[in-house]
Design a protein around this motif. Sequence first.
Motif, PDB file in Angstrom:
ATOM      1  N   LEU A  18     105.527 -43.569  -4.607  1.00  0.00           N
ATOM      2  CA  LEU A  18     106.437 -43.902  -3.512  1.00  0.00           C
ATOM      3  C   LEU A  18     105.839 -45.017  -2.654  1.00  0.00           C
ATOM      4  O   LEU A  18     104.635 -45.280  -2.682  1.00  0.00           O
ATOM      5  N   ALA A  19     106.708 -45.651  -1.893  1.00  0.00           N
ATOM      6  CA  ALA A  19     106.273 -46.736  -1.003  1.00  0.00           C
ATOM      7  C   ALA A  19     105.327 -46.195   0.062  1.00  0.00           C
ATOM      8  O   ALA A  19     105.190 -44.983   0.249  1.00  0.00           O
ATOM      9  N   GLY A  20     104.692 -47.114   0.782  1.00  0.00           N
ATOM     10  CA  GLY A  20     103.738 -46.716   1.799  1.00  0.00           C
ATOM     11  C   GLY A  20     104.385 -46.417   3.142  1.00  0.00           C
ATOM     12  O   GLY A  20     105.510 -46.849   3.419  1.00  0.00           O
ATOM     13  N   GLU A  21     103.667 -45.680   3.951  1.00  0.00           N
ATOM     14  CA  GLU A  21     104.059 -45.432   5.341  1.00  0.00           C
ATOM     15  C   GLU A  21     102.797 -45.379   6.187  1.00  0.00           C
ATOM     16  O   GLU A  21     101.738 -44.999   5.709  1.00  0.00           O
ATOM     17  N   ARG A  22     102.920 -45.818   7.445  1.00  0.00           N
ATOM     18  CA  ARG A  22     101.763 -45.812   8.335  1.00  0.00           C
ATOM     19  C   ARG A  22     101.684 -44.475   9.048  1.00  0.00           C
ATOM     20  O   ARG A  22     102.661 -43.998   9.626  1.00  0.00           O
ATOM     21  N   VAL A  23     100.503 -43.872   8.987  1.00  0.00           N
ATOM     22  CA  VAL A  23     100.288 -42.585   9.648  1.00  0.00           C
ATOM     23  C   VAL A  23      99.023 -42.679  10.485  1.00  0.00           C
ATOM     24  O   VAL A  23      98.147 -43.511  10.237  1.00  0.00           O
ATOM     25  N   SER A  24      98.926 -41.807  11.478  1.00  0.00           N
ATOM     26  CA  SER A  24      97.730 -41.774  12.314  1.00  0.00           C
ATOM     27  C   SER A  24      96.587 -41.131  11.538  1.00  0.00           C
ATOM     28  O   SER A  24      96.792 -40.415  10.550  1.00  0.00           O
ATOM     29  N   LEU A  25      95.377 -41.353  12.009  1.00  0.00           N
ATOM     30  CA  LEU A  25      94.221 -40.751  11.352  1.00  0.00           C
ATOM     31  C   LEU A  25      94.282 -39.226  11.357  1.00  0.00           C
ATOM     32  O   LEU A  25      93.757 -38.575  10.457  1.00  0.00           O
ATOM     33  N   PHE A  26      94.940 -38.639  12.344  1.00  0.00           N
ATOM     34  CA  PHE A  26      95.049 -37.182  12.391  1.00  0.00           C
ATOM     35  C   PHE A  26      95.925 -36.636  11.265  1.00  0.00           C
ATOM     36  O   PHE A  26      95.863 -35.459  10.934  1.00  0.00           O
ATOM     37  N   GLU A  27      96.750 -37.501  10.671  1.00  0.00           N
ATOM     38  CA  GLU A  27      97.632 -37.082   9.588  1.00  0.00           C
ATOM     39  C   GLU A  27      97.180 -37.593   8.224  1.00  0.00           C
ATOM     40  O   GLU A  27      97.814 -37.278   7.212  1.00  0.00           O
ATOM     41  N   ALA A  28      96.113 -38.362   8.180  1.00  0.00           N
ATOM     42  CA  ALA A  28      95.788 -39.119   6.969  1.00  0.00           C
ATOM     43  C   ALA A  28      94.895 -38.381   5.974  1.00  0.00           C
ATOM     44  O   ALA A  28      94.845 -38.750   4.803  1.00  0.00           O
ATOM     45  N   SER A  29      94.193 -37.343   6.385  1.00  0.00           N
ATOM     46  CA  SER A  29      93.271 -36.656   5.475  1.00  0.00           C
ATOM     47  C   SER A  29      94.033 -36.079   4.288  1.00  0.00           C
ATOM     48  O   SER A  29      95.084 -35.452   4.436  1.00  0.00           O
ATOM     49  N   GLY A  30      93.502 -36.320   3.084  1.00  0.00           N
ATOM     50  CA  GLY A  30      94.138 -35.841   1.866  1.00  0.00           C
ATOM     51  C   GLY A  30      95.218 -36.740   1.325  1.00  0.00           C
ATOM     52  O   GLY A  30      95.724 -36.510   0.220  1.00  0.00           O
ATOM     53  N   ARG A  31      95.604 -37.768   2.074  1.00  0.00           N
ATOM     54  CA  ARG A  31      96.628 -38.718   1.614  1.00  0.00           C
ATOM     55  C   ARG A  31      95.975 -39.822   0.793  1.00  0.00           C
ATOM     56  O   ARG A  31      94.758 -40.011   0.803  1.00  0.00           O
ATOM     57  N   ASP A 158      85.914 -40.240   5.293  1.00  0.00           N
ATOM     58  CA  ASP A 158      86.673 -41.496   5.317  1.00  0.00           C
ATOM     59  C   ASP A 158      87.428 -41.654   6.635  1.00  0.00           C
ATOM     60  O   ASP A 158      87.555 -42.766   7.163  1.00  0.00           O
ATOM     61  N   ILE A 159      87.954 -40.538   7.145  1.00  0.00           N
ATOM     62  CA  ILE A 159      88.696 -40.594   8.409  1.00  0.00           C
ATOM     63  C   ILE A 159      87.760 -41.055   9.529  1.00  0.00           C
ATOM     64  O   ILE A 159      88.115 -41.903  10.358  1.00  0.00           O
ATOM     65  N   GLY A 160      86.549 -40.507   9.549  1.00  0.00           N
ATOM     66  CA  GLY A 160      85.571 -40.947  10.548  1.00  0.00           C
ATOM     67  C   GLY A 160      85.199 -42.406  10.367  1.00  0.00           C
ATOM     68  O   GLY A 160      85.022 -43.141  11.345  1.00  0.00           O
ATOM     69  N   LEU A 161      85.091 -42.841   9.122  1.00  0.00           N
ATOM     70  CA  LEU A 161      84.783 -44.240   8.831  1.00  0.00           C
ATOM     71  C   LEU A 161      85.883 -45.153   9.350  1.00  0.00           C
ATOM     72  O   LEU A 161      85.615 -46.195   9.968  1.00  0.00           O
ATOM     73  N   LEU A 162      87.132 -44.762   9.115  1.00  0.00           N
ATOM     74  CA  LEU A 162      88.265 -45.565   9.600  1.00  0.00           C
ATOM     75  C   LEU A 162      88.260 -45.648  11.119  1.00  0.00           C
ATOM     76  O   LEU A 162      88.535 -46.706  11.692  1.00  0.00           O
ATOM     77  N   ALA A 163      87.963 -44.538  11.767  1.00  0.00           N
ATOM     78  CA  ALA A 163      87.892 -44.554  13.229  1.00  0.00           C
ATOM     79  C   ALA A 163      86.797 -45.494  13.703  1.00  0.00           C
ATOM     80  O   ALA A 163      86.974 -46.247  14.672  1.00  0.00           O
ATOM     81  N   ARG A 167      90.467 -48.441  13.071  1.00  0.00           N
ATOM     82  CA  ARG A 167      91.777 -48.272  12.450  1.00  0.00           C
ATOM     83  C   ARG A 167      92.381 -46.943  12.887  1.00  0.00           C
ATOM     84  O   ARG A 167      92.039 -45.880  12.380  1.00  0.00           O
ATOM     85  N   ALA A 168      93.299 -46.995  13.840  1.00  0.00           N
ATOM     86  CA  ALA A 168      93.955 -45.777  14.318  1.00  0.00           C
ATOM     87  C   ALA A 168      95.066 -45.337  13.370  1.00  0.00           C
ATOM     88  O   ALA A 168      95.431 -44.153  13.326  1.00  0.00           O
ATOM     89  N   PHE A 169      95.634 -46.287  12.617  1.00  0.00           N
ATOM     90  CA  PHE A 169      96.712 -46.002  11.665  1.00  0.00           C
ATOM     91  C   PHE A 169      96.364 -46.643  10.322  1.00  0.00           C
ATOM     92  O   PHE A 169      95.739 -47.708  10.278  1.00  0.00           O
TER      93      PHE A 169
END
Length: 402
Positions: A18-31, A158-163, A167-169
């Motif tokens: 599926l196409a991409g969507e922007r999500v916050s780091l709080f929603e991104a784990s496992g995606r 990875d989420i911590g790395l993005l933060a 990168r908030a989203f």
Amino acid sequence: MISVNQALDEILEVVKPLAGERVSLFEASGRVLAEDILSRRDVPPFTNSAMDGYALRHEDTIDATEDSPITLQVLEVIQAGRVPAKEIRAGTASKIMTGAIFPNGANAVVKVEDTSERNRSVLIKTHASKGSNIRNSGEDIRSGQTILKRGRVLLPADIGLLASVGRAFVLVHQIPKVAILSTGDELSEVDVPLSPGQIVNSNAYTLAAAVREAGAQPVPLAIAQDTMDATHSALEEALRHNVVLSTGGVSVGDFDFVKSAMDQIGIKRLFWKIAQKPGNPLTFGVRGDHLYFGLPGNPVSALVCFYLYVAPALRRMAGFRKIFFPTVEVTMAEKIKEAKGLTEFIRCKLTRRVNGREAQLTGTQSSGALSSLSLGDSLVIGDADKDVLAEGTKAMAIILDR
């Protein structure tokens, strides 16, 4: 009928991420990432102390020992988040906290455990090598560096790395929305007293849990009654979602209306019936970008078909590259009769032995006995050309416990 492998090939040929969507780091784990991530800054962003201690010139500590410490003047205390006000010169030091900005003129940190404070001075009891206990700017990540690549399943680190790189989203693949449609006058909701001839609609709950486990979002719908109009309307509603899972009504009985309803609303049926047990009457079709799986009504058949065909499709839609359950070689602990001419998936429990894994039946292999799947952790793949798996025979098993 088509083979298991043919069915998988036909399904996966039409399934795309599926196409991409922007999500916050709080929603991104496992995606699953749908973009490469480049760092916007150095990490750490400034040179800092790796521990509590004293920032100083390592040259001043060459002769320092436990028995013969050297004394340095303390210029200031540098807290984390504060900018040093003074430059380190010969004979001086600044007390520094972990993570605090490193002062100019210093080139080492001595741990606080190797010192003693005395008024506005400090006794240094060990030699500090140049660069010791310092974290340099950009030591972990450099600005402009690619830190994560598209296709990666995001882990907590990875989420911590993005933060850390600001990168908030992030852009991730969308999660498939899966309509779960149960058909049949005999079905009742779980909290309603059963009338004569009725059974609980357990498939809806089983499949919703399996959809979540596969990384997708279940959307349970109301039970559709066994009429053409009700089946037609329910399928139209279900097709608002990425994927439709219906249970029951795909066979050839007098009240099986699903195939006719599919034709009426323009679902292109790619196959019906697979040479397997359980789960022979599986229907698969498409309408535009929407996928339709007509699962058997028996609970074991429905869940086995989900594991074999639906779960890989959902995982591919969500962007995963590893889409199948793992398989391992096992040794049969007992003789098992199987259906010749069909690929049989036998519910088993695996036990580790010195010479590998051993597979034991979990009980009756009836397609209505869901307890046999609950008790098991694997599906042993039977040979379609044989009617018996002898004790001690080697076979391949699909591991269902992720």
